[in-house]
Design a protein around this motif. Structure first.
Motif, mmCIF file in Angstrom:
data_model
loop_
_atom_site.group_PDB
_atom_site.id
_atom_site.type_symbol
_atom_site.label_atom_id
_atom_site.label_comp_id
_atom_site.label_asym_id
_atom_site.label_seq_id
_atom_site.Cartn_x
_atom_site.Cartn_y
_atom_site.Cartn_z
ATOM 1 N N ASN A 201 0.844 -1.183 0.000
ATOM 2 C CA ASN A 201 0.000 0.000 0.000
ATOM 3 C C ASN A 201 0.890 1.248 0.000
ATOM 4 O O ASN A 201 1.819 1.367 0.793
ATOM 5 C CB ASN A 201 -0.899 -0.005 1.237
ATOM 6 N N ALA A 202 0.601 2.205 -0.893
ATOM 7 C CA ALA A 202 1.461 3.375 -1.066
ATOM 8 C C ALA A 202 0.928 4.626 -0.379
ATOM 9 O O ALA A 202 1.481 5.708 -0.586
ATOM 10 C CB ALA A 202 1.664 3.649 -2.558
ATOM 11 N N GLY A 203 -0.129 4.503 0.412
ATOM 12 C CA GLY A 203 -0.637 5.673 1.127
ATOM 13 C C GLY A 203 -1.544 6.537 0.276
ATOM 14 O O GLY A 203 -1.827 6.239 -0.888
ATOM 15 N N ASP A 204 -1.973 7.641 0.854
ATOM 16 C CA ASP A 204 -2.956 8.502 0.190
ATOM 17 C C ASP A 204 -2.426 9.154 -1.078
ATOM 18 O O ASP A 204 -3.207 9.569 -1.936
ATOM 19 C CB ASP A 204 -3.422 9.601 1.156
ATOM 20 N N LYS A 205 -1.086 9.273 -1.211
ATOM 21 C CA LYS A 205 -0.512 9.960 -2.363
ATOM 22 C C LYS A 205 -0.082 9.015 -3.479
ATOM 23 O O LYS A 205 0.516 9.450 -4.462
ATOM 24 C CB LYS A 205 0.676 10.823 -1.913
ATOM 25 N N GLY A 206 -0.382 7.725 -3.345
ATOM 26 C CA GLY A 206 -0.039 6.783 -4.397
ATOM 27 C C GLY A 206 -0.987 6.900 -5.580
ATOM 28 O O GLY A 206 -1.981 7.622 -5.543
ATOM 29 N N LEU A 207 -0.653 6.175 -6.647
ATOM 30 C CA LEU A 207 -1.557 6.082 -7.788
ATOM 31 C C LEU A 207 -2.598 5.008 -7.493
ATOM 32 O O LEU A 207 -2.247 3.886 -7.119
ATOM 33 C CB LEU A 207 -0.789 5.712 -9.057
ATOM 34 N N PHE A 208 -3.868 5.328 -7.686
ATOM 35 C CA PHE A 208 -4.925 4.360 -7.423
ATOM 36 C C PHE A 208 -5.286 3.646 -8.721
ATOM 37 O O PHE A 208 -5.878 4.226 -9.629
ATOM 38 C CB PHE A 208 -6.144 5.056 -6.806
ATOM 39 N N VAL A 209 -4.879 2.376 -8.780
ATOM 40 C CA VAL A 209 -5.097 1.566 -9.978
ATOM 41 C C VAL A 209 -5.900 0.327 -9.600
ATOM 42 O O VAL A 209 -5.972 -0.050 -8.431
ATOM 43 C CB VAL A 209 -3.746 1.157 -10.623
ATOM 44 N N PRO A 210 -6.516 -0.333 -10.584
ATOM 45 C CA PRO A 210 -7.338 -1.502 -10.276
ATOM 46 C C PRO A 210 -6.524 -2.669 -9.734
ATOM 47 O O PRO A 210 -5.426 -2.963 -10.216
ATOM 48 C CB PRO A 210 -7.965 -1.866 -11.635
ATOM 49 N N PHE A 211 -7.088 -3.319 -8.735
ATOM 50 C CA PHE A 211 -6.500 -4.533 -8.171
ATOM 51 C C PHE A 211 -7.644 -5.366 -7.622
ATOM 52 O O PHE A 211 -8.279 -4.986 -6.650
ATOM 53 C CB PHE A 211 -5.495 -4.179 -7.070
#
Length: 338
Positions: A201-211
């Motif tokens: 998990n990359a936190g709130d500033k990560g890129l949100f991609v489908p998983f």
């Protein structure tokens, strides 16, 4: 006794206990210890309610079509598989040797990564917390391919140094988060291969991609590094096969620079595609994934504010070549289920 001295003593005591336990385990063969690890995994499943519930909820989120029994069976087996990992790490230097590895390791679609390695071309090699991610790098290093892997140091410095020695015994080099940026660039500039575990998990500033049909926060660094250095991203795995010390190592996708150069959003494309490759690895053997960690912990801003998905994010999703309308519809569902 001061707090610092107390912590140092606790770390040393835990290290000594761990090494003694490892020495005791090495008195037995790998298969006997793996059977014991499986039994301890079943015990852990029964007593560790917090992680059991977390794994169960994650599996149900990833496979909504499964029955409660299927979810429970995979939850139990995931605990068994997780406990096997520690035993496998201890036994790897003894079991994976130049004259024995062919009995324990089966290859599947390894041509893309071997072609790059043999040509001494720079590349990024990534995997997830699936199967035995440790043995993958160890095996490639044993064959003579230089691998620099990114790893978070273990809090106990004595145990960290011991495991570091195991990891680097055959030539794999470990890059910690404290000196990562400069060394990563140097590795690729010199034609080396960088290894990542890419499903955190990359936190709130990560890129949100489908998983698995849900948006998951994913680090931008892998895609940015691939774009800046114009290097391919190889997505591979090491799955356990059978009850003993045996693995299938394979590649499910290789993302080349020409694949992303004409995409509307190259960074989002790379990140979403390797996340899709990780999902493919997990679907092959779901019980071997580390479902206990909170892959969907961080949520995109629109979900946190209970608002509709922004048009920009929806456009990024629609531009993915493999995106289907049913999958997009599922991603639009914002209720927090995990």
């Amino acid at each position: 006794m001061g707090r610092r001295k107390k912590n140092a003593w606790n770390n040393l005591s835990l290290y000594i206990a761990t090494r003694l336990a490892a020495m005791g385990l090495m008195m037995f063969d790998a298969e006997s210890n793996l059977r014991s690890a499986t039994a301890f995994g079943r015990m852990m499943y029964k007593i560790d309610k917090r992680h059991r519930e977390r794994a169960r909820n994650s599996i149900a989120t990833a496979f909504p079509e499964w029955s409660p029994k299927q979810v429970e069976d995979v939850t139990l087996e995931s605990f068994e598989q997780f406990l096997r990992l520690a035993i496998e790490v201890i036994h790897t230097p003894r079991e994976v040797q130049h004259d024995t590895w062919a009995r324990q390791i089966t290859g599947r679609n390894l041509a893309p990564v071997l072609e790059l390695l043999n040509a001494r071309q720079p590349a990024i090699l990534l995997t997830g917390h699936i199967g035995n991610w440790e043995v993958l790098g160890y095996f490639l290093a044993m064959l003579g391919y230089g691998i620099d892997a990114i790893a978070r140091p273990i809090d106990n410095p004595y145990i960290n140094d011991w495991l570091l020695g195991i990891r680097e015994r055959k030539g794999m080099r470990i890059i910690t988060k404290f000196d990562a940026t400069e060394r990563m660039v140097n590795v690729l500039d010199s034609g080396g291969v960088l290894g990542f575990i890419a499903d955190q998990n990359a936190g709130d500033k990560g890129l949100f991609v489908p998983f698995f049909g849900r948006l998951a926060s994913t680090y931008k660094s892998i895609g940015l590094l691939a774009m800046n250095k114009n290097v391919p991203v190889v997505c591979g795995y090491a799955h356990r096969i059978g009850a003993g010390f045996s693995f299938e190592m394979g590649v499910v996708d290789t993302i080349y620079p020409e694949d992303w150069e004409n995409q509307p959003d190259p960074l989002y494309y790379i990140t979403a595609r390797y996340s899709r490759a990780l999902e493919t690895m997990i679907r092959m053997r779901p019980a071997q994934y580390l479902w206990m960690h909170r892959r969907w912990k961080s949520r995109p801003r629109h979900e946190r504010l209970n608002k509709p998905m922004p048009n920009g994010l929806r456009k990024q999703l629609e531009d993915l070549p493999w995106m289907t309308q049913p999958e997009l519809d599922r991603l639009m569902y914002t209720e927090k289920t995990a």
